[in-house]
Design a protein around this motif. Structure first.
Motif, short mmCIF file in Angstrom:
data_model
loop_
_atom_site.label_atom_id
_atom_site.label_comp_id
_atom_site.label_asym_id
_atom_site.label_seq_id
_atom_site.Cartn_x
_atom_site.Cartn_y
_atom_site.Cartn_z
N ARG A 65 -3.61 1.04 8.35
CA ARG A 65 -4.03 1.01 9.75
C ARG A 65 -4.73 2.28 10.20
O ARG A 65 -5.22 2.34 11.32
N LYS A 107 -8.33 -5.98 15.43
CA LYS A 107 -8.51 -7.10 14.51
C LYS A 107 -9.53 -8.08 15.07
O LYS A 107 -9.41 -8.52 16.21
N TYR A 111 0.22 -15.39 3.29
CA TYR A 111 -0.18 -14.30 4.20
C TYR A 111 -1.50 -13.66 3.79
O TYR A 111 -2.21 -13.10 4.63
N TRP A 137 -11.34 -4.94 7.09
CA TRP A 137 -10.76 -6.25 7.41
C TRP A 137 -11.21 -7.25 6.35
O TRP A 137 -12.39 -7.36 6.04
N GLN A 186 -4.69 -14.71 5.65
CA GLN A 186 -4.89 -14.28 7.03
C GLN A 186 -5.76 -13.03 7.06
O GLN A 186 -5.73 -12.20 6.15
N ALA A 219 -9.82 -11.07 3.84
CA ALA A 219 -8.93 -12.21 3.70
C ALA A 219 -9.25 -12.95 2.42
O ALA A 219 -10.42 -13.02 1.99
N HIS A 227 -6.68 -9.51 7.62
CA HIS A 227 -5.80 -8.34 7.68
C HIS A 227 -6.49 -7.15 7.03
O HIS A 227 -7.57 -7.26 6.46
N ARG A 228 -5.87 -6.00 7.12
CA ARG A 228 -6.27 -4.84 6.35
C ARG A 228 -5.00 -4.17 5.83
O ARG A 228 -3.90 -4.44 6.32
N ASP A 229 -5.12 -3.30 4.86
CA ASP A 229 -3.94 -2.81 4.14
C ASP A 229 -3.48 -1.42 4.55
O ASP A 229 -2.46 -0.94 4.08
#
Length: 259
Positions: A116, A154, A107, A182, A110, A184, A112-114
């Motif tokens: 929101r 995203k 995962y 953002w 991918q 990865a 993502h961010r940690d």
């Protein structure tokens, strides 16, 4: 390590690399400890049926080995940067790691961010990645989309990988980035592992992902310096009884300045 320069980079592009922060002998100890830590977690995940998409990832390493506690203590050198970033105190929210093997997938690969949410006025979360190997584009140096900390949607993979920067540096370096950014894990096309420890810090009123204060042990509070007492969350505990609540200020679980 210029505090203002790092803070400016975090506010603008959203990330900064601080070279050669962690001493070599501690890095060696951490590298030696990782395999058994990973095996322990893989056994638990397999037993609980949650092994999918977790290749090479580790969580909550703090008490696996004294070297993990030693690293957290060594990171006190960046305390001034963290205090400026948060505008005050903070605690450890998570303590994990990644062993990025040749062409592995999980995962963390991918986009993502940690976290929101957040704001430029009040920062809630910061990532610190400790490079246990040299980070290069070939072995999977982290992709970071600069200036994306305020981008809610995203990005698609094509535009992300086209526009992202790579966080490279020698082993012992530290990557700091706004947790809204953002990002990865990169693809490792070499035949050697690329290892890192991944820690996050939050404002003290956030719940940590694991009760690190309890895991470390109340009986060990006296072994903590001011830095460790703060980051482990001993200054932001919730009393369990009236007897714990009605104590002198200096003995309270929830100390002043934890806002």
């Amino acid at each position: 390590m210029n505090i203002n320069e790092v803070d400016t980079a975090l506010a603008a592009q959203g990330w900064a690399v601080l070279p050669n922060i962690v001493r070599a002998d501690l890095i060696d100890s951490l590298v030696a400890a990782l395999p058994s830590s990973l095996e322990r977690r893989n056994q638990i995940r397999q037993r609980n049926g949650v092994l999918d998409n977790t290749t090479g990832t580790l969580h909550h390493l703090l008490m696996d080995d004294e070297c993990y506690v030693g690293l957290l203590d060594a990171l006190s050198v960046v305390e001034p940067i963290l205090k400026q970033y948060f505008g005050g105190n903070f605690i450890l929210n998570s303590y994990g790691g990644v062993v990025n093997e040749h062409d592995s997938r999980s995962y963390v690969h991918q986009v993502h961010r940690d976290i929101r949410f957040g704001s430029d006025h009040r920062r809630f979360m910061l990532n610190i990645l400790v490079m246990l190997d040299d980070f290069t584009p070939e072995n999977g140096a982290t992709h970071l989309l600069s200036h994306s900390q305020n981008v809610q949607e995203k990005p698609d993979d094509e535009s992300f990988y086209k526009e992202s920067s790579r966080a490279t540096g020698p082993r012992g370096s530290v990557l700091m980035f706004d947790s809204r950014l953002w990002h990865a894990t990169g693809r490792n096309v070499t035949h050697l592992p690329r290892r890192a420890l991944t820690l996050t810090f939050t404002s003290p009123f956030f719940k940590p992902q694991l009760d690190y204060a309890r895991q470390f042990g109340y009986s060990n509070i006296d072994t903590c310096n001011g830095w460790m007492r703060q980051v482990l969350g001993f200054n932001a505990r919730v009393p369990e009884s009236l007897d714990e609540f009605y104590v002198p200020v200096e003995q309270r679980f929830y100390q002043r300045g934890q806002d």
